[in-house]
Design a protein around this motif. Structure first.
Motif, PDB file in Angstrom:
ATOM      1  N   SER A 125      -0.785   3.848   9.448  1.00  0.00           N
ATOM      2  CA  SER A 125      -1.090   2.552   8.852  1.00  0.00           C
ATOM      3  C   SER A 125      -2.557   2.367   8.515  1.00  0.00           C
ATOM      4  O   SER A 125      -2.911   1.496   7.715  1.00  0.00           O
ATOM      5  N   ARG A 126      -3.423   3.182   9.120  1.00  0.00           N
ATOM      6  CA  ARG A 126      -4.859   2.999   8.873  1.00  0.00           C
ATOM      7  C   ARG A 126      -5.594   4.317   9.092  1.00  0.00           C
ATOM      8  O   ARG A 126      -5.016   5.305   9.546  1.00  0.00           O
ATOM      9  N   GLY A 127      -6.872   4.335   8.755  1.00  0.00           N
ATOM     10  CA  GLY A 127      -7.720   5.489   9.010  1.00  0.00           C
ATOM     11  C   GLY A 127      -7.230   6.768   8.366  1.00  0.00           C
ATOM     12  O   GLY A 127      -6.808   6.784   7.206  1.00  0.00           O
ATOM     13  N   LEU A 128      -7.264   7.848   9.130  1.00  0.00           N
ATOM     14  CA  LEU A 128      -6.853   9.148   8.607  1.00  0.00           C
ATOM     15  C   LEU A 128      -5.385   9.142   8.209  1.00  0.00           C
ATOM     16  O   LEU A 128      -5.016   9.711   7.180  1.00  0.00           O
ATOM     17  N   GLY A 129      -4.532   8.517   9.022  1.00  0.00           N
ATOM     18  CA  GLY A 129      -3.102   8.499   8.716  1.00  0.00           C
ATOM     19  C   GLY A 129      -2.804   7.804   7.408  1.00  0.00           C
ATOM     20  O   GLY A 129      -1.943   8.235   6.642  1.00  0.00           O
ATOM     21  N   ARG A 130      -3.497   6.720   7.141  1.00  0.00           N
ATOM     22  CA  ARG A 130      -3.320   5.991   5.885  1.00  0.00           C
ATOM     23  C   ARG A 130      -3.697   6.872   4.695  1.00  0.00           C
ATOM     24  O   ARG A 130      -2.982   6.935   3.694  1.00  0.00           O
ATOM     25  N   SER A 131      -4.829   7.585   4.817  1.00  0.00           N
ATOM     26  CA  SER A 131      -5.245   8.482   3.744  1.00  0.00           C
ATOM     27  C   SER A 131      -4.236   9.608   3.541  1.00  0.00           C
ATOM     28  O   SER A 131      -3.918   9.978   2.402  1.00  0.00           O
ATOM     29  N   MET A 132      -3.703  10.149   4.628  1.00  0.00           N
ATOM     30  CA  MET A 132      -2.670  11.184   4.525  1.00  0.00           C
ATOM     31  C   MET A 132      -1.469  10.654   3.758  1.00  0.00           C
ATOM     32  O   MET A 132      -0.940  11.329   2.861  1.00  0.00           O
ATOM     33  N   ALA A 133      -1.035   9.446   4.113  1.00  0.00           N
ATOM     34  CA  ALA A 133       0.136   8.849   3.464  1.00  0.00           C
ATOM     35  C   ALA A 133      -0.099   8.657   1.975  1.00  0.00           C
ATOM     36  O   ALA A 133       0.762   8.976   1.142  1.00  0.00           O
ATOM     37  N   LEU A 134      -1.270   8.164   1.611  1.00  0.00           N
ATOM     38  CA  LEU A 134      -1.565   7.905   0.197  1.00  0.00           C
ATOM     39  C   LEU A 134      -1.667   9.214  -0.595  1.00  0.00           C
ATOM     40  O   LEU A 134      -1.172   9.299  -1.727  1.00  0.00           O
ATOM     41  N   HIS A 135      -2.289  10.223  -0.016  1.00  0.00           N
ATOM     42  CA  HIS A 135      -2.417  11.511  -0.715  1.00  0.00           C
ATOM     43  C   HIS A 135      -1.057  12.174  -0.900  1.00  0.00           C
ATOM     44  O   HIS A 135      -0.766  12.725  -1.971  1.00  0.00           O
ATOM     45  N   LEU A 136      -0.221  12.138   0.126  1.00  0.00           N
ATOM     46  CA  LEU A 136       1.104  12.751   0.007  1.00  0.00           C
ATOM     47  C   LEU A 136       1.977  11.970  -0.970  1.00  0.00           C
ATOM     48  O   LEU A 136       2.702  12.562  -1.784  1.00  0.00           O
ATOM     49  N   ALA A 137       1.906  10.647  -0.912  1.00  0.00           N
ATOM     50  CA  ALA A 137       2.700   9.830  -1.834  1.00  0.00           C
ATOM     51  C   ALA A 137       2.303  10.097  -3.277  1.00  0.00           C
ATOM     52  O   ALA A 137       3.161  10.107  -4.178  1.00  0.00           O
ATOM     53  N   ALA A 138       1.017  10.341  -3.514  1.00  0.00           N
ATOM     54  CA  ALA A 138       0.544  10.639  -4.863  1.00  0.00           C
ATOM     55  C   ALA A 138       1.121  11.947  -5.388  1.00  0.00           C
ATOM     56  O   ALA A 138       1.161  12.165  -6.603  1.00  0.00           O
ATOM     57  N   ARG A 159       1.551   0.972  15.744  1.00  0.00           N
ATOM     58  CA  ARG A 159       1.802   0.412  17.074  1.00  0.00           C
ATOM     59  C   ARG A 159       1.602  -1.105  17.067  1.00  0.00           C
ATOM     60  O   ARG A 159       2.472  -1.847  17.482  1.00  0.00           O
ATOM     61  N   GLY A 160       0.459  -1.569  16.574  1.00  0.00           N
ATOM     62  CA  GLY A 160       0.209  -3.005  16.583  1.00  0.00           C
ATOM     63  C   GLY A 160      -0.173  -3.585  15.237  1.00  0.00           C
ATOM     64  O   GLY A 160      -0.090  -4.794  15.033  1.00  0.00           O
ATOM     65  N   GLY A 161      -0.597  -2.725  14.321  1.00  0.00           N
ATOM     66  CA  GLY A 161      -1.113  -3.202  13.038  1.00  0.00           C
ATOM     67  C   GLY A 161      -0.026  -3.436  12.013  1.00  0.00           C
ATOM     68  O   GLY A 161       0.098  -2.682  11.031  1.00  0.00           O
ATOM     69  N   VAL A 162       0.737  -4.504  12.191  1.00  0.00           N
ATOM     70  CA  VAL A 162       1.837  -4.792  11.267  1.00  0.00           C
ATOM     71  C   VAL A 162       1.320  -5.023   9.852  1.00  0.00           C
ATOM     72  O   VAL A 162       1.853  -4.486   8.873  1.00  0.00           O
ATOM     73  N   ALA A 163       0.268  -5.818   9.732  1.00  0.00           N
ATOM     74  CA  ALA A 163      -0.273  -6.141   8.413  1.00  0.00           C
ATOM     75  C   ALA A 163      -0.839  -4.901   7.729  1.00  0.00           C
ATOM     76  O   ALA A 163      -0.644  -4.704   6.515  1.00  0.00           O
ATOM     77  N   GLU A 164      -1.527  -4.055   8.491  1.00  0.00           N
ATOM     78  CA  GLU A 164      -2.084  -2.827   7.919  1.00  0.00           C
ATOM     79  C   GLU A 164      -0.983  -1.896   7.444  1.00  0.00           C
ATOM     80  O   GLU A 164      -1.085  -1.270   6.389  1.00  0.00           O
TER      81      GLU A 164
END
Length: 256
Positions: A16-29, A39-44
């Motif tokens: 949802s954030r940080g490195l994981g968020r960047s991984m998700a965006l790069h793979l989705a692209a 875990r806790g960042g629902v909005a993120e």
């Protein structure tokens, strides 16, 4: 791996954030469907999913505490449900064990509670979550564990954290050996210092720390989240299928 005409799907813990968020965006692209955990960042998490969908991709966010193995069974069933409902798939192609916590304490002052928290998230969580997900992993798939440059070099205050990650690196080799007959590659990526909100943004918010670490890299700077997200996408690309059981460090050449 995925032999149908449907796009591959990746599960990224802590996406949802940080490195994981960047991984998700790069793979989705690159056309990969994303299941990310938070875990806790629902909005993120919701914002990351929204970004992926706005760019034409598919993503779903699921709650998970990787430090609590008692929830893994229900989580795997949620993954099965979302694979079918959201992606029209029965199997995951990629698993990235990225979720983590950071605790900075000297060896002499590290408490048993801190040690256990690091172990549960980084080592025990990676071990048993991957184990529970094996029936959902596609043959020919990829598993990528996230470690740290601190297993190669030592900065005071990270002994317990680095010990857990060293365990993950050893585990990676065993996983690669035992899952090889299924055609599943297992590697470990070890980032160096990265400017994110990890540990409360310790590097990002400290000009002195950032300057000192930057001076120790070949490029004269600390890493950015996209430096790591891009490498993850490369390691999960079809062309990387002959690489398994390896530790790849992405540190900008720190302490060479």
């Amino acid at each position: 791996m995925n032999t149908s005409n449907k796009s591959p799907v990746a599960l990224i813990t802590g996406g949802s954030r940080g490195l994981g968020r960047s991984m998700a965006l790069h793979l989705a692209a690159r056309g990969v469907g994303i299941i990310l955990t938070y875990r806790g960042g629902v909005a993120e998490a919701a914002d990351t999913v929204k970004q992926i969908e706005a760019a034409g991709g598919k993503a779903v966010a699921l709650a998970l505490d990787v430090g609590d193995t008692s929830g893994f069974g229900a989580f795997v069933e949620n993954v099965r449900t979302e694979l079918g409902r959201h992606f029209g798939r029965e199997r995951l192609d990629f698993l990235v064990n990225n979720a983590g916590i950071g605790i900075n304490a000297s060896f002499a002052e590290t408490t048993e509670a801190q040690f256990d928290a690091l172990m549960n998230v980084h080592l025990k969580g990676t071990f048993f979550l991957t184990q529970r997900l094996l029936p959902v992993m596609a043959d020919g798939g990829r598993i990528l564990n996230i470690s740290t440059g601190l297993t190669r070099f030592a900065f005071p205050g990270y002994g317990a954290y680095a010990a857990m990650k060293a365990g993950v690196e050893a585990l990676t080799r065993y996983m690669a050996k035992e899952l090889g007959p299924r055609g599943i590659t297992v590697n470990v990526l070890a980032p160096g210092p990265v400017e994110t909100d990890f540990r409360g943004g310790a590097i990002r918010n400290s000009p002195e720390m950032k300057k000192a670490l930057s001076a120790q890299t070949a490029f004269g700077r600390v890493g950015q989240a996209d430096d790591i997200g891009g490498i993850v996408a490369l390691l999960l690309a079809p062309e990387s299928g002959w690489v398994t059981g390896q530790r790849i460090e992405a540190s900008g050449g720190i302490l060479l």
